[in-house]
Design an enzyme around this catalytic site. Structure first.
Site, PDB file in Angstrom:
ATOM      1  N   CYS A   2       0.821  -1.202   0.000  1.00  0.00           N
ATOM      2  CA  CYS A   2       0.000   0.000   0.000  1.00  0.00           C
ATOM      3  C   CYS A   2       0.855   1.252   0.000  1.00  0.00           C
ATOM      4  O   CYS A   2       2.075   1.204  -0.001  1.00  0.00           O
ATOM      5  CB  CYS A   2      -0.895   0.012   1.249  1.00  0.00           C
ATOM      6  SG  CYS A   2      -1.834  -1.506   1.489  1.00  0.00           S
ATOM      7  N   LEU A  51      -3.487  -1.835  -1.937  1.00  0.00           N
ATOM      8  CA  LEU A  51      -3.376  -2.941  -2.882  1.00  0.00           C
ATOM      9  C   LEU A  51      -3.755  -4.188  -2.091  1.00  0.00           C
ATOM     10  O   LEU A  51      -2.987  -4.663  -1.251  1.00  0.00           O
ATOM     11  CB  LEU A  51      -1.950  -3.053  -3.430  1.00  0.00           C
ATOM     12  CG  LEU A  51      -1.666  -4.218  -4.392  1.00  0.00           C
ATOM     13  CD1 LEU A  51      -2.509  -4.110  -5.654  1.00  0.00           C
ATOM     14  CD2 LEU A  51      -0.182  -4.274  -4.745  1.00  0.00           C
ATOM     15  N   ALA A  52      -4.935  -4.710  -2.323  1.00  0.00           N
ATOM     16  CA  ALA A  52      -5.480  -5.781  -1.490  1.00  0.00           C
ATOM     17  C   ALA A  52      -4.812  -7.117  -1.813  1.00  0.00           C
ATOM     18  O   ALA A  52      -4.859  -7.581  -2.953  1.00  0.00           O
ATOM     19  CB  ALA A  52      -6.989  -5.887  -1.694  1.00  0.00           C
ATOM     20  N   ASN A  76       1.783  -0.341   5.456  1.00  0.00           N
ATOM     21  CA  ASN A  76       2.225  -0.784   4.134  1.00  0.00           C
ATOM     22  C   ASN A  76       3.141  -1.980   4.321  1.00  0.00           C
ATOM     23  O   ASN A  76       4.158  -1.885   5.013  1.00  0.00           O
ATOM     24  CB  ASN A  76       2.977   0.363   3.434  1.00  0.00           C
ATOM     25  CG  ASN A  76       3.690  -0.086   2.169  1.00  0.00           C
ATOM     26  OD1 ASN A  76       3.272  -1.023   1.513  1.00  0.00           O
ATOM     27  ND2 ASN A  76       4.777   0.585   1.846  1.00  0.00           N
ATOM     28  N   SER A 371      10.997 -12.856  -5.239  1.00  0.00           N
ATOM     29  CA  SER A 371      12.253 -12.531  -5.922  1.00  0.00           C
ATOM     30  C   SER A 371      13.443 -13.088  -5.150  1.00  0.00           C
ATOM     31  O   SER A 371      13.311 -13.459  -3.978  1.00  0.00           O
ATOM     32  CB  SER A 371      12.397 -11.009  -6.073  1.00  0.00           C
ATOM     33  OG  SER A 371      12.905 -10.441  -4.889  1.00  0.00           O
TER      34      SER A 371
END
Length: 634
Positions: A2, A51-52, A76, A371
Site C-alpha cells: 500500500c 493494494l489488497a 504498508n 524474488s
C-alpha cells in the site's frame, strides 16, 4: 502492499490537513489502486491507498481502528507470520473484526507496545495513533524493504508536529514541504547514483532508517534502533559440520518461502536463470501444494544481455509455466515514462529499466511475485568481493607501479560496451588497488571520484561530507570480524538497503505489483551473518555455501554458470537509441545549475568515441536531471 501518509499537528487547527492529505493520497494511487481513504482523528490525519493481498473484504480497508476506537493504524507491507501471532492474541482474549495482518499489528502493539516489532516476520512501514495518550508510533522493517519519509511540520523541529509518506514526491505535495534541493544530497548521489541512510535530496526531509521506530508525544520525540545485525556477524554460531548448517538453511528457507506464498490473489516468481531466483523457485515447487508456479523473466535483444534462455531451461527443468519477454526498440518511447514512474528520489541504477519491464510484465498475470534479492549480499556473490581478495595479492606491489599500470591500461586497452565488460572491471579494479581496504571497497561502488565531483559540481564546499564516512562507520561496527564479513555487513547496510530494495519497491509499486524477498526474512539474514565467512566464499568461489545447499536440487548448468547480473545495455543505448534524449536532459536542463556543462560534454565525447565507458555516470546524471525537471513542474 500500500501507500501510507499522515500528518500530526499539535497546536493550531488542522482543518486544511484533510485536503492536504487527500492530495498526497492521489499521488500514492499506484501503490494502492484498490481503495483509498483519508481520515481525520483529532490531532492526526491518516491517508491510505490499498493494494489488497490478504483479506480482500472491505472491512480490512485502512485507516483501521481497533474495537474501542482508541487506536488507529495505516500500514504498508506484509507480515508473513501473522497467523501465528493471531493465535497468541486470541489466547489473550483479543476479538478480531477482520482476517487481515493489519489488525494483527494493531492488536500486537496494544499488548506488547514497541516489543511487538520483535515478533514480526515481514516487510513493513506503519503508523499507529493512540488517541488517549496522544502518541504517534512509526516503525520500519529490519531491512528497509518498505520506505518511510518524514518532515517536521514547521520545517525546523518537531514542536508543531510531523508529516510522513511512503514516497517523497507525495510528501512534496504538502504545502509545508518546500522543494529545496540539498547540496549534500546531490554530492552523495554523484558518488553512488543513490543516497544513503536517512539522508534525502530535499533539505529537511529524512527517511526513517531500517530497523528503527519513532515515538512522538508532545514535546518529546525519540528514534530507536530495535534490531542489531552486527551482533550476528560478531557472535558466530558453531556447527558440528557444514552439512548441519546447510540442513538448517534449507529448513529456514522452505519455511520462509511457504509463509511468503500466503496470498488471497494470484502469485508467481521472478526467474532469471541465476542461482538466487532458481533457489527460490525450487523451494516454491517443493513447498507449494499444487506444485505449479508461474515464472517471469525479461531480457534484451542485445547480445550477452538476455537471460531468457536460462529462464526457459529452468522452467522446463521444474516443469512450471514460463512467461518471457525480450525488450527491443520500445525502450526509446518508454524511457522517460519509466524514469518518471520510478524516480521518486533520484536513483541511477541501470537495472531499474529491466526491473520496470519485469514488474509490469509480471503484473499482467499475477499480483504478487517472489524474488531472489538479498542473496548476493548475504552469501557473497558480487565481483566486488572477488576484487577485495585479489587486491590482497597486489598489496605487495608499490603504489607508484599500480598507478602507472592503471594509467597504461586506461590509455591502451580498448573500451567495450559489453555487459560490465572485462576492460571496465579491470580498470575499476586497478584504480582502487592503491587505496586501503575499506576505501577500495567503497571505490568498487563509486561512480564519480571526489576529484571529478569537485571539478564538475558548482555548489562544492568543504562542508560536504563524503558517503565514505558512513561506509567507515559500518566497517567500525564489525571491526573485529574478518574483511569478508565486514564488506558483507557494509553492503547490506548501504547497497542493498538504499539501492537494491529501493529499486525493487519503486518499480514494483509503479506497476501495483507486490514483491516479496524470502532471502530477506530476518531469520535467514541472521543465519547468513552468523556463518563462517570461508563457508560463504571458499577461496575464490563466490556464494559457495548457497551453491552447495542446492547441489542436489538445481542442475549443474545453473550451479556452474558465470554470474551475469541484472543489467541493461545502457552503454550501447547511450550511443544510439537514448543518445538524443539523454543528451538533452544532461546538457540543456536545470541540472546545469548544479553541474558544469563543459564537464558533462567531455563525458559524452569520451563515451561516444569509446575512449572511456561513462555509461553509469551519464545514466545517473540523466536520472538526476529528469527528476529535477519533473518535480519542479508537478
Amino acid at each position: 502492499m500500500c501507500g501510507i501518509a499522515g500528518s500530526l499537528r499539535w497546536e493550531k487547527s488542522n482543518n486544511n490537513e484533510f485536503k492536504n492529505l487527500k492530495k498526497i493520497a492521489s499521488f500514492l494511487d499506484h501503490r494502492g489502486p484498490n481503495f483509498s481513504e483519508v481520515k481525520k482523528i483529532d490531532s492526526v490525519v491518516f491517508a491510505h491507498t490499498r493494494l489488497a493481498i490478504i483479506d480482500l473484504d472491505k472491512s480490512a480497508n485502512q485507516p483501521m481502528s481497533d474495537i474501542s476506537g482508541r487506536f488507529f493504524i495505516v500500514y504498508n507491507g506484509e507480515i508473513y507470520n501473522f497467523k501465528e501471532i493471531r493465535k497468541k492474541l486470541l489466547s489473550r482474549g483479543v476479538i478480531f473484526q477482520t482476517d487481515s495482518d493489519t489488525e494483527v499489528i494493531l492488536e500486537s502493539y496494544k499488548i506488547w507496545d514497541k516489543k511487538c516489532l520483535d515478533l514480526f516476520e515481514g516487510m513493513f512501514a506503519f503508523a499507529i495513533w493512540d488517541k488517549k495518550s496522544k502518541k504517534l508510533f512509526l516503525a520500519r522493517d529490519r531491512l528497509g524493504e518498505k520506505p518511510l519519509f518524514y518532515y517536521p511540520f514547521n520545517g525546523r523541529n518537531f514542536d508543531e508536529g510531523i508529516i510522513f509518506s511512503s514516497e517523497l514526491r507525495a510528501l512534496l505535495k504538502h504545502p509545508n514541504v518546500k522543494f529545496n534541493i540539498s547540496n549534500q544530497g546531490i554530492w552523495e548521489y554523484l558518488s553512488l547514483n543513490y543516497i544513503l541512510g536517512n539522508s534525502c535530496i530535499i533539505k529537511g526531509v529524512k527517511k526513517l532508517e531500517p530497523a528503527h521506530f519513532m515515538s512522538i508525544e508532545k514535546n518529546k520525540l525519540s528514534i530507536t534502533k530495535y534490531w542489531h545485525l552486527k551482533n550476528y556477524f560478531i557472535n558466530k554460531k558453531k556447527y558440528s559440520s557444514k552439512n548441519e548448517a546447510i540442513n538448517e538453511f534449507k529448513s529456514l528457507l522452505n519455511d520462509t518461502v511457504k509463509k511468503q506464498q500466503i496470498s488471497d490473489v494470484k502469485l508467481g516468481a521472478f526467474l532469471s536463470g541465476g542461482i538466487d531466483s532458481s533457489t527460490i523457485v525450487a523451494s516454491m515447487c517443493n513447498t507449494k501444494k499444487k506444485k505449479t508456479v508461474d515464472a517471469f523473466c525479461v531480457g534484451f535483444q542485445e547480445e550477452n544481455y538476455s537471460e531468457v534462455e536460462q529462464s526457459k531451461y529452468l522452467s522446463k527443468f521444474f516443469n512450471i509455466k514460463n512467461y518471457s519477454l525480450n525488450i527491443g526498440s520500445e525502450i526509446q518511447k518508454d524511457f522517460l515514462k519509466i524514469l518518471d514512474s520510478t524516480n521518486d528520489e533520484p536513483i541511477g541504477d541501470t537495472s531499474i529499466l529491466p526491473m520496470y519491464y519485469l514488474t509490469k510484465f509480471t503484473k499482467n498475470h499475477v499480483t504478487v511475485s517472489l524474488s531472489g534479492d538479498g542473496a548476493d549480499e548475504l552469501f557473497i556473490g558480487y565481483e566486488t568481493y572477488l576484487a577485495n581478495k585479489l587486491k590482497r595479492i597486489t598489496s605487495f606491489l608499490p603504489n607508484f607501479f599500480l598507478e602507472h599500470l592503471s594509467s597504461s591500461i586506461n590509455r591502451f586497452l580498448p573500451v567495450s560496451h559489453a555487459k560490465i565488460s572485462f576492460d571496465y572491471k579491470l580498470k575499476q579494479f586497478l584504480s582502487g588497488c592503491s587505496l586501503n581496504n575499506f576505501e577500495a571497497h567503497f571505490w568498487w561502488r563509486n561512480i564519480f571520484s571526489d576529484s571529478l565531483k569537485k571539478e564538475m559540481f558548482k555548489k562544492y564546499s568543504d562542508e560536504l561530507i563524503s558517503p565514505l564516512v558512513r561506509y567507515q562507520k559500518f566497517f567500525k561496527d564489525v571491526s573485529d570480524c574478518d574483511f569478508i564479513d565486514q564488506t558483507s555487513y557494509v553492503d547490506i547496510n548501504t547497497w542493498l538497503v538504499d539501492n537494491v530494495l529501493v529499486k525493487l519497491d519503486r518499480t514494483s509499486m509503479a506497476n501495483s505489483l507486490e514483491c516479496r524477498s524470502p532471502f530477506l526474512n530476518h531469520k535467514i539474514v541472521e543465519f547468513a551473518a552468523s556463518l563462517r565467512s570461508d563457508w560463504k566464499m571458499n577461496g575464490f568461489k563466490k556464494k559457495d555455501f548457497l551453491k552447495k545447499s542446492q547441489s542436489n536440487i538445481l542442475p549443474k548448468k545453473i550451479l556452474n554458470a558465470k554470474k551475469k547480473g541484472f543489467n541493461s545495455p545502457v552503454s550501447i543505448w547511450l550511443n544510439n537509441s537514448l543518445n538524443k534524449i539523454a543528451k538533452e536532459l544532461t546538457l540543456d536542463s536545470e541540472i546545469t545549475n548544479f553541474i558544469k556543462k563543459n564537464t558533462v560534454e567531455k563525458l559524452w565525447k569520451e563515451h561516444e568515441e569509446k575512449k572511456i565507458d561513462h555509461s553509469f555516470r551519464l545514466f545517473g546524471l540523466t536520472c538526476l536531471s529528469r527528476w529535477m525537471s519533473t518535480q519542479r513542474r508537478s
